[in-house]
Design a protein around this motif. Sequence first.
Motif, PDB file in Angstrom:
ATOM      1  N   ALA A  71       0.845  -1.202   0.000  1.00  0.00           N
ATOM      2  CA  ALA A  71       0.000   0.000   0.000  1.00  0.00           C
ATOM      3  C   ALA A  71       0.876   1.246   0.000  1.00  0.00           C
ATOM      4  CB  ALA A  71      -0.917   0.010   1.225  1.00  0.00           C
ATOM      5  N   TRP A  72       0.372   2.325  -0.599  1.00  0.00           N
ATOM      6  CA  TRP A  72       1.152   3.561  -0.638  1.00  0.00           C
ATOM      7  C   TRP A  72       1.337   4.156   0.751  1.00  0.00           C
ATOM      8  CZ3 TRP A  72       4.068   3.601  -4.412  1.00  0.00           C
ATOM      9  CH2 TRP A  72       3.663   3.223  -5.693  1.00  0.00           C
ATOM     10  N   GLU A  73       0.424   3.870   1.675  1.00  0.00           N
ATOM     11  CA  GLU A  73       0.619   4.308   3.054  1.00  0.00           C
ATOM     12  C   GLU A  73       1.831   3.617   3.678  1.00  0.00           C
ATOM     13  OE1 GLU A  73      -3.391   5.184   1.751  1.00  0.00           O
ATOM     14  OE2 GLU A  73      -2.289   3.278   1.802  1.00  0.00           O
ATOM     15  N   ASP A  74       2.098   2.379   3.249  1.00  0.00           N
ATOM     16  CA  ASP A  74       3.282   1.667   3.734  1.00  0.00           C
ATOM     17  C   ASP A  74       4.562   2.337   3.249  1.00  0.00           C
ATOM     18  OD1 ASP A  74       1.574  -0.220   4.890  1.00  0.00           O
ATOM     19  OD2 ASP A  74       1.632  -1.511   3.119  1.00  0.00           O
ATOM     20  N   GLN A  95      17.576  10.451  -3.798  1.00  0.00           N
ATOM     21  CA  GLN A  95      16.759  11.665  -3.912  1.00  0.00           C
ATOM     22  C   GLN A  95      15.278  11.342  -4.091  1.00  0.00           C
ATOM     23  OE1 GLN A  95      18.271  14.281  -6.974  1.00  0.00           O
ATOM     24  NE2 GLN A  95      20.401  13.914  -6.407  1.00  0.00           N
ATOM     25  N   LYS A  96      15.006  10.320  -4.863  1.00  0.00           N
ATOM     26  CA  LYS A  96      13.615  10.000  -5.191  1.00  0.00           C
ATOM     27  C   LYS A  96      12.864   9.376  -4.012  1.00  0.00           C
ATOM     28  CE  LYS A  96      14.453   9.588 -10.141  1.00  0.00           C
ATOM     29  NZ  LYS A  96      14.522   8.710 -11.335  1.00  0.00           N
ATOM     30  N   ALA A  97      13.550   8.600  -3.184  1.00  0.00           N
ATOM     31  CA  ALA A  97      12.870   7.969  -2.044  1.00  0.00           C
ATOM     32  C   ALA A  97      12.277   9.009  -1.092  1.00  0.00           C
ATOM     33  CB  ALA A  97      13.822   7.025  -1.312  1.00  0.00           C
ATOM     34  N   PRO A  98      13.058   9.959  -0.585  1.00  0.00           N
ATOM     35  CA  PRO A  98      12.453  10.969   0.295  1.00  0.00           C
ATOM     36  C   PRO A  98      11.455  11.868  -0.426  1.00  0.00           C
ATOM     37  CG  PRO A  98      14.755  11.498  -0.151  1.00  0.00           C
ATOM     38  CD  PRO A  98      14.527  10.122  -0.680  1.00  0.00           C
ATOM     39  N   ARG A  99      11.664  12.100  -1.720  1.00  0.00           N
ATOM     40  CA  ARG A  99      10.724  12.931  -2.480  1.00  0.00           C
ATOM     41  C   ARG A  99       9.369  12.242  -2.580  1.00  0.00           C
ATOM     42  NH1 ARG A  99      12.829  14.314  -8.220  1.00  0.00           N
ATOM     43  NH2 ARG A  99      14.400  15.335  -6.917  1.00  0.00           N
ATOM     44  N   ILE A 100       9.373  10.953  -2.878  1.00  0.00           N
ATOM     45  CA  ILE A 100       8.120  10.209  -2.978  1.00  0.00           C
ATOM     46  C   ILE A 100       7.413  10.166  -1.629  1.00  0.00           C
ATOM     47  CG2 ILE A 100       7.170   7.880  -3.305  1.00  0.00           C
ATOM     48  CD1 ILE A 100       9.289   7.528  -5.550  1.00  0.00           C
ATOM     49  N   GLN A 101       8.168   9.934  -0.565  1.00  0.00           N
ATOM     50  CA  GLN A 101       7.548   9.893   0.765  1.00  0.00           C
ATOM     51  C   GLN A 101       6.959  11.243   1.153  1.00  0.00           C
ATOM     52  OE1 GLN A 101      10.917   8.061   3.033  1.00  0.00           O
ATOM     53  NE2 GLN A 101       9.371   6.543   3.603  1.00  0.00           N
ATOM     54  N   ALA A 102       7.670  12.312   0.860  1.00  0.00           N
ATOM     55  CA  ALA A 102       7.155  13.649   1.168  1.00  0.00           C
ATOM     56  C   ALA A 102       5.890  13.932   0.363  1.00  0.00           C
ATOM     57  CB  ALA A 102       8.222  14.695   0.873  1.00  0.00           C
ATOM     58  N   MET A 103       5.874  13.519  -0.879  1.00  0.00           N
ATOM     59  CA  MET A 103       4.712  13.707  -1.739  1.00  0.00           C
ATOM     60  C   MET A 103       3.510  12.939  -1.195  1.00  0.00           C
ATOM     61  SD  MET A 103       4.672  13.023  -5.832  1.00  0.00           S
ATOM     62  CE  MET A 103       4.858  11.238  -5.599  1.00  0.00           C
ATOM     63  N   LEU A 104       3.738  11.705  -0.760  1.00  0.00           N
ATOM     64  CA  LEU A 104       2.654  10.898  -0.201  1.00  0.00           C
ATOM     65  C   LEU A 104       2.131  11.501   1.103  1.00  0.00           C
ATOM     66  CD1 LEU A 104       4.099   7.323  -0.872  1.00  0.00           C
ATOM     67  CD2 LEU A 104       2.189   8.427  -2.063  1.00  0.00           C
ATOM     68  N   ARG A 105       3.018  12.026   1.921  1.00  0.00           N
ATOM     69  CA  ARG A 105       2.579  12.668   3.166  1.00  0.00           C
ATOM     70  C   ARG A 105       1.742  13.907   2.870  1.00  0.00           C
ATOM     71  NH1 ARG A 105       7.800  10.973   5.046  1.00  0.00           N
ATOM     72  NH2 ARG A 105       8.734  12.948   4.377  1.00  0.00           N
ATOM     73  N   GLU A 106       2.173  14.675   1.892  1.00  0.00           N
ATOM     74  CA  GLU A 106       1.436  15.893   1.560  1.00  0.00           C
ATOM     75  C   GLU A 106       0.048  15.561   1.010  1.00  0.00           C
ATOM     76  OE1 GLU A 106       2.000  20.085  -0.901  1.00  0.00           O
ATOM     77  OE2 GLU A 106       3.603  18.577  -0.905  1.00  0.00           O
ATOM     78  N   PRO A 114      -6.623   8.268   3.412  1.00  0.00           N
ATOM     79  CA  PRO A 114      -5.682   7.422   2.674  1.00  0.00           C
ATOM     80  C   PRO A 114      -5.134   8.130   1.440  1.00  0.00           C
ATOM     81  CG  PRO A 114      -7.682   6.215   3.227  1.00  0.00           C
ATOM     82  CD  PRO A 114      -7.948   7.651   3.529  1.00  0.00           C
ATOM     83  N   CYS A 115      -4.007   7.661   0.953  1.00  0.00           N
ATOM     84  CA  CYS A 115      -3.397   8.225  -0.248  1.00  0.00           C
ATOM     85  C   CYS A 115      -4.234   7.838  -1.463  1.00  0.00           C
ATOM     86  CB  CYS A 115      -1.970   7.707  -0.412  1.00  0.00           C
ATOM     87  SG  CYS A 115      -0.845   8.185   0.903  1.00  0.00           S
TER      88      CYS A 115
END
Length: 241
Positions: A71-74, A95-106, A114-115
């Motif tokens: 799941a994207w929440e994971d 670079q992409k890992a923290p960017r994707i996580q920040a995007m999902l949090r936002e 849920p995302c």
Amino acid sequence: MPSLFESAEFDARQAKALLVHERLCQEYGAPFRFFSQKDALSELVSAVLSHRTRNQDSYKAYQQLRARFPAWEDVRDAPVAEVQAAISSCTWPEQKAPRIQAMLREISERCGGPCDLAFLADMPVAEARAWLESLNGVGPKTSAATLLFSTLRIPAMPVDSHHHRVAQRLGLISTKTGPDAAHEQLAALLPTGWDAQQVYDHHEAFMYHGQKCCYFQAPACGRCVVLDQCPYGQQRLGRPA
């Protein structure tokens, strides 16, 4: 003084764009089958992974990410090192890992749950694109790809490097027009009533032409089906405009 979009020059460019569209669609076999069956959020993440990455490597990174995190929440809540390891086959995973996580949090914070990006289907195209582009790291190409390629099938047109090159050589946009500005200018040339399939066919036809004929180096102008519409090709072959 008339604006660009109201001028005779614009009308001529629009007519050329539609003529080129018809020829390229016939040449490469439109209508084209949509290559993706991802939901919008999955398409967005896939697009981020594909930045400056070969298709086979970004595909592998995406598949590994989904296998590791169902799941994207994971993905959102995982240690960044684990996400980075899962997408190691793409360029710049650090670079992409923290960017994707920040995007999902936002996305989670804005939507209050849920995302999910399914709500974009209820927005006009321009508003849906603006919403996506307000996310850090999402530009015009990524927003358009997310809307058009995903199962939302919203008629927003992405412009990749092949599409951009072909449009410049044809004179549909200036040689000084960058990729971001090209999205607005080239989209404005399309009929407002076009559906997602027509927009997708337009993009794919231009992309295929860039891949199969209008190469970055040594383009095959002599067998180009739109040579008579192309100032670049005519000049290159020494033919009168």
